[in-house]
Write a protein that holds these residues in place. Structure first.
Motif, PDB file in Angstrom:
ATOM      1  N   ILE A 158       2.227  -1.871 -15.088  1.00 18.75           N
ATOM      2  CA  ILE A 158       2.186  -1.306 -13.740  1.00 18.75           C
ATOM      3  C   ILE A 158       2.501   0.194 -13.764  1.00 18.75           C
ATOM      4  O   ILE A 158       3.464   0.627 -14.403  1.00 18.75           O
ATOM      5  CB  ILE A 158       3.194  -2.013 -12.808  1.00 18.75           C
ATOM      6  CG1 ILE A 158       3.033  -3.545 -12.894  1.00 18.75           C
ATOM      7  CG2 ILE A 158       3.023  -1.528 -11.378  1.00 18.75           C
ATOM      8  CD1 ILE A 158       1.732  -4.069 -12.360  1.00 18.75           C
ATOM      9  N   ASN A 159       1.681   0.955 -13.072  1.00 15.25           N
ATOM     10  CA  ASN A 159       1.882   2.397 -12.910  1.00 15.25           C
ATOM     11  C   ASN A 159       3.245   2.653 -12.267  1.00 15.25           C
ATOM     12  O   ASN A 159       3.518   2.194 -11.158  1.00 15.25           O
ATOM     13  CB  ASN A 159       0.755   2.945 -12.023  1.00 15.25           C
ATOM     14  CG  ASN A 159       0.832   4.441 -11.818  1.00 15.25           C
ATOM     15  OD1 ASN A 159       1.884   5.048 -11.854  1.00 15.25           O
ATOM     16  ND2 ASN A 159      -0.322   5.049 -11.569  1.00 15.25           N
ATOM     17  N   PHE A 160       4.115   3.403 -12.947  1.00 18.76           N
ATOM     18  CA  PHE A 160       5.476   3.574 -12.436  1.00 18.76           C
ATOM     19  C   PHE A 160       5.548   4.518 -11.233  1.00 18.76           C
ATOM     20  O   PHE A 160       6.623   4.718 -10.650  1.00 18.76           O
ATOM     21  CB  PHE A 160       6.446   4.031 -13.532  1.00 18.76           C
ATOM     22  CG  PHE A 160       6.048   5.284 -14.284  1.00 18.76           C
ATOM     23  CD1 PHE A 160       6.008   6.510 -13.651  1.00 18.76           C
ATOM     24  CD2 PHE A 160       5.742   5.228 -15.641  1.00 18.76           C
ATOM     25  CE1 PHE A 160       5.675   7.662 -14.333  1.00 18.76           C
ATOM     26  CE2 PHE A 160       5.400   6.368 -16.339  1.00 18.76           C
ATOM     27  CZ  PHE A 160       5.371   7.600 -15.690  1.00 18.76           C
ATOM     28  N   ASN A 161       4.420   5.095 -10.836  1.00 12.88           N
ATOM     29  CA  ASN A 161       4.402   5.935  -9.637  1.00 12.88           C
ATOM     30  C   ASN A 161       4.143   5.136  -8.365  1.00 12.88           C
ATOM     31  O   ASN A 161       4.291   5.660  -7.255  1.00 12.88           O
ATOM     32  CB  ASN A 161       3.318   7.010  -9.758  1.00 12.88           C
ATOM     33  CG  ASN A 161       3.654   8.064 -10.793  1.00 12.88           C
ATOM     34  OD1 ASN A 161       4.610   8.811 -10.634  1.00 12.88           O
ATOM     35  ND2 ASN A 161       2.886   8.109 -11.871  1.00 12.88           N
ATOM     36  N   LEU A 162       3.723   3.883  -8.507  1.00 14.15           N
ATOM     37  CA  LEU A 162       3.331   3.100  -7.333  1.00 14.15           C
ATOM     38  C   LEU A 162       4.544   2.680  -6.507  1.00 14.15           C
ATOM     39  O   LEU A 162       5.625   2.443  -7.034  1.00 14.15           O
ATOM     40  CB  LEU A 162       2.548   1.857  -7.765  1.00 14.15           C
ATOM     41  CG  LEU A 162       1.220   2.110  -8.487  1.00 14.15           C
ATOM     42  CD1 LEU A 162       0.542   0.801  -8.811  1.00 14.15           C
ATOM     43  CD2 LEU A 162       0.304   2.996  -7.648  1.00 14.15           C
ATOM     44  N   LEU A 167       2.253  -1.247  -4.962  1.00 18.04           N
ATOM     45  CA  LEU A 167       3.035  -1.989  -5.951  1.00 18.04           C
ATOM     46  C   LEU A 167       2.918  -3.485  -5.710  1.00 18.04           C
ATOM     47  O   LEU A 167       2.701  -4.264  -6.650  1.00 18.04           O
ATOM     48  CB  LEU A 167       4.499  -1.538  -5.895  1.00 18.04           C
ATOM     49  CG  LEU A 167       5.484  -2.257  -6.815  1.00 18.04           C
ATOM     50  CD1 LEU A 167       5.045  -2.165  -8.262  1.00 18.04           C
ATOM     51  CD2 LEU A 167       6.893  -1.674  -6.642  1.00 18.04           C
ATOM     52  N   LEU A 168       3.048  -3.891  -4.461  1.00 12.92           N
ATOM     53  CA  LEU A 168       2.918  -5.307  -4.128  1.00 12.92           C
ATOM     54  C   LEU A 168       1.533  -5.834  -4.496  1.00 12.92           C
ATOM     55  O   LEU A 168       1.394  -6.952  -5.007  1.00 12.92           O
ATOM     56  CB  LEU A 168       3.168  -5.516  -2.629  1.00 12.92           C
ATOM     57  CG  LEU A 168       4.626  -5.530  -2.176  1.00 12.92           C
ATOM     58  CD1 LEU A 168       4.704  -5.551  -0.656  1.00 12.92           C
ATOM     59  CD2 LEU A 168       5.368  -6.731  -2.770  1.00 12.92           C
ATOM     60  N   HIS A 169       0.517  -5.030  -4.233  1.00 12.70           N
ATOM     61  CA  HIS A 169      -0.847  -5.447  -4.565  1.00 12.70           C
ATOM     62  C   HIS A 169      -0.991  -5.704  -6.062  1.00 12.70           C
ATOM     63  O   HIS A 169      -1.548  -6.730  -6.478  1.00 12.70           O
ATOM     64  CB  HIS A 169      -1.842  -4.373  -4.126  1.00 12.70           C
ATOM     65  CG  HIS A 169      -3.204  -4.543  -4.715  1.00 12.70           C
ATOM     66  ND1 HIS A 169      -4.122  -5.463  -4.239  1.00 12.70           N
ATOM     67  CD2 HIS A 169      -3.807  -3.931  -5.779  1.00 12.70           C
ATOM     68  CE1 HIS A 169      -5.219  -5.403  -4.965  1.00 12.70           C
ATOM     69  NE2 HIS A 169      -5.054  -4.484  -5.900  1.00 12.70           N
ATOM     70  N   CYS A 170      -0.493  -4.771  -6.885  1.00 17.01           N
ATOM     71  CA  CYS A 170      -0.641  -4.909  -8.339  1.00 17.01           C
ATOM     72  C   CYS A 170       0.124  -6.118  -8.872  1.00 17.01           C
ATOM     73  O   CYS A 170      -0.347  -6.811  -9.773  1.00 17.01           O
ATOM     74  CB  CYS A 170      -0.175  -3.637  -9.038  1.00 17.01           C
ATOM     75  SG  CYS A 170      -1.274  -2.235  -8.786  1.00 17.01           S
ATOM     76  N   LEU A 171       1.293  -6.371  -8.315  1.00 18.04           N
ATOM     77  CA  LEU A 171       2.054  -7.544  -8.731  1.00 18.04           C
ATOM     78  C   LEU A 171       1.351  -8.822  -8.292  1.00 18.04           C
ATOM     79  O   LEU A 171       1.295  -9.804  -9.041  1.00 18.04           O
ATOM     80  CB  LEU A 171       3.466  -7.490  -8.138  1.00 18.04           C
ATOM     81  CG  LEU A 171       4.384  -6.389  -8.673  1.00 18.04           C
ATOM     82  CD1 LEU A 171       5.668  -6.318  -7.869  1.00 18.04           C
ATOM     83  CD2 LEU A 171       4.686  -6.626 -10.153  1.00 18.04           C
ATOM     84  N   GLY A 172       0.790  -8.796  -7.096  1.00 12.79           N
ATOM     85  CA  GLY A 172       0.126  -9.991  -6.577  1.00 12.79           C
ATOM     86  C   GLY A 172      -1.154 -10.327  -7.303  1.00 12.79           C
ATOM     87  O   GLY A 172      -1.410 -11.495  -7.619  1.00 12.79           O
TER      88      GLY A 172
END
Length: 647
Positions: A158-162, A167-172
């Motif tokens: 995961i991009n640490f800038n999100l 961020l929720l989208h990438c985790l989901g």
């Protein structure tokens, strides 16, 4: 007449004349005359100019292809190839953490990744499960995804800038069962904690007090790994070379970040092409200041360590002022860059460390032609290893011979060896232009076209693994491109090729622009800004700034009441958007142009840009040093155009 047909036709003609009674000398002379007269002279000229380059490229291609074929047959994986590297260089420095100066030998990296693997088994994770990794760049991040891979668990980097929705989208989208995050990102995790799946287990690495760990329902990863066995895990992953390794997120051309699937063979392919194309050696030391959630930092950089025994210095974040001092300190011989990094380095004051280093090659992408030679001369860099290729693409190219400005090449004498093409496209709609047969039309020299690569899922060099989202995958595939019934990957990028086959980056298509080395999705930023402003109409687009790589973000915002507060807006933007996605320019207008179907129109806005003379709307510029938006005046506009204003 096609170049491939000229020679056999000429030979055939000479043979026919001989049968009809002509002498051999006269027949050969006539055949040669026919060959040259039908364009063969130009073909010979092009061949003479490019044969050395093309043979070098063919050697690299065949070498990587044959090695991959062997790995597929033996059921190799990145962890098994790394084990071979460990056996060769057990006590050699593998990774050096710049922040602490700590050195990880290959044996230690192997042991620590074993600890991760055993810890993962203890969590009950199995092959196919996903664990998200959200931390700034450090050697531990490599040990984490490598250890997970040893037991078949896939990491989502995961991009640490999100932040927040992104961020929720990438985790989901990854459907991760677990989340590992760095203590430095605890606040970002806290912002989304209540929205995470209650079943997701969380682990924190770094200094975080017990009270905050409890508030995040998180466990101390460092303590868990310290007590985890460092011997090889009892479970051996059944995955093969073409199975999933991890996910890398790319913004692509539209919408929120997409989880690009990286299989083991793709990881090897990217790293190996870089190693052989640019003449790297096991005794090299690479300075890697690029984020490890990107393929450039984690594959092109760290991949040289895992697969070829190269030492890699990992820096958490890029620093222009410390760049060459770090290279001197760690005796680096190779550096990685993105186009912006080179410009930042050139903007630094001249100092002795500029040339006191041992760096012989710089590898990366996006180096502008205007900066290329100046960068080499000022910093005494002997070779630039420019390349092109998205994480998921099957049409990567590389500049093997240092042609200024070129991102790679394709052979003009043997074009079918590597089946990629530039094809005609409507640059406004990005629709493919087809001929009467329904096939795509190849571009000629100097004609801009969309880069495509023929797909062959049985060939690791030609396969396209796509994204976690099947719909997103399908949008990147076109059919009947080279011939009827085939399929090809659509890069989304417009390039142009000269008569020698060198390719040059033209522009990035769709609703994405590139800034600060990152792809910025306009639809994503529009959604964030509109939400902040109570669903106000917002148009986001990229605008060119003279002498600056990429496009700066500009937001046109509907300010019906005239009460827009730039100070409040900036505070909210800093909370919700990473630095590279924050609008550099603002345009406040009574309303934003839309189509009859309520789609925002940006063409006029992009043309007018941020020149205050072209509009009566209020325009503002983000003064990064002052930390505020300033009203655009003709004097300020002139300073930006002349490069006197800090971006």
């Amino acid at each position: 007449m096609y170049a491939a047909l000229r020679f056999p036709v000429a030979v055939g003609s000479a043979g026919l004349l001989r049968v009809l009674g002509a002498t051999w000398s006269w027949s050969l002379a006539a055949g040669l005359g026919l060959y040259l007269g039908t364009g063969g002279f130009k073909f010979l000229y092009l061949a003479a100019r490019t044969v050395k380059r093309d043979l070098s490229g063919l050697y690299v291609l065949l070498r990587v292809k044959l090695r991959i074929r062997g790995f597929v047959q033996r059921g190799s994986t990145i962890p098994s190839l790394f084990a071979q590297t460990v056996a060769l260089y057990p006590d050699k420095a593998a990774l050096i953490e710049e922040a602490t100066g700590e050195v990880w030998t290959f044996r230690q990296l192997d042991q620590r990744s074993n600890a991760v693997a055993n810890w993962a088994l203890g969590q009950g994770w199995e092959p196919g499960h996903v664990v998200a990794i959200f931390m700034e760049s450090r050697p531990l991040m490599v040990a984490l995804w490598l250890g997970l891979a040893k037991v078949g668990v896939e990491a989502a980097l995961i991009n640490f800038n999100l932040r927040r929705d992104s961020l929720l989208h990438c985790l989901g989208v990854s459907e991760a069962q677990g989340l590992v995050f760095g203590a430095e990102l605890a606040d970002a995790v806290l912002e989304v904690n209540s929205s995470l799946d209650p079943a997701m287990v969380k682990f924190c690495s770094g200094d975080l007090d017990s009270e905050r760990l409890i508030s995040l329902s998180s466990q101390n990863l460092d303590l868990l790994l310290k007590s985890s066995p460092q011997k090889p895990p009892s479970f051996r992953s059944i995955k093969g070379f073409n199975d999933k390794l991890f996910y890398i997120y790319t913004s692509g051309t539209t919408g929120l970040p997409k989880a690009a699937i990286v299989v083991h063979s793709r990881y090897y392919r990217i790293a190996a092409f870089g190693y052989y194309s640019f003449g790297l050696r096991p005794d090299d030391i690479i300075y890697d200041c690029l984020p490890l959630y990107h393929s450039a930092g984690n594959i092109m950089g760290v991949g040289q360590c895992l697969l070829h025994g190269v030492t890699v210095v990992v820096r958490r974040r890029f620093s222009a002022s410390r760049f060459w001092d770090d290279c001197i300190k760690y005796n680096c011989t190779v550096v990685q860059y993105i186009g912006e990094i080179c410009r930042y380095l050139l903007s630094q004051p001249v100092k002795p460390s500029d040339t006191a280093h041992r760096v012989r090659i710089a590898i990366g992408n996006g180096l502008r032609p205007a900066v290329w030679e100046e960068f080499m001369q000022r910093f005494s860099i002997k070779h630039i290893g420019e390349f092109y290729g998205a994480t998921e693409c099957n049409c990567s190219i590389a500049n093997l011979d240092g042609k200024v400005g070129a991102c790679g090449f394709n052979s003009v004498i043997l074009p079918n060896v590597y089946p990629i093409r530039l094809v005609r496209v409507d640059e406004e709609s990005m629709e493919l232009v087809r001929d009467q047969r329904g096939l795509c039309i190849p571009c000629g020299p100097g004609e801009p076209g969309l880069l495509v690569g023929r797909i062959n899922q049985r060939d690791p060099l030609r396969r396209f693994d796509g994204y976690a989202d099947r719909d997103a995958t399908n949008k990147k595939i076109a059919h009947n491109v080279f011939k009827k019934g085939d399929s090809a990957y659509l890069s989304g990028d417009v390039l142009v090729m000269d008569e020698l086959g060198y390719m040059y980056f033209r522009d990035r298509s769709g609703d994405t622009f590139r800034w600060r080395g990152e792809n910025v999705s306009t639809t994503e930023v529009e959604g964030v800004l509109s939400s902040l402003l109570g669903q106000t109409d917002v148009a986001v687009y990229g605008v060119s700034v003279p002498g600056v790589e990429g496009r700066a973000g500009m937001a046109c915002i509907a300010d019906v009441t005239g009460g827009f507060d730039c100070e409040v807006f900036l505070r909210e933007v800093q909370k919700t958007l990473p630095p590279y996605a924050r609008p550099v320019f603002l345009r406040l207008c009574p309303q934003v142009d839309t189509t009859g179907t309520f789609k925002i129109q940006k063409t006029r806005l992009q043309k007018e840009g941020y020149d205050p003379r072209h509009s009566t709307d209020r325009i503002y510029f983000l003064n990064s040093r002052a930390g505020r938006y300033e009203a655009m005046t003709e004097d300020l506009y002139g300073a930006i155009i002349e490069g006197r204003a800090s971006l």
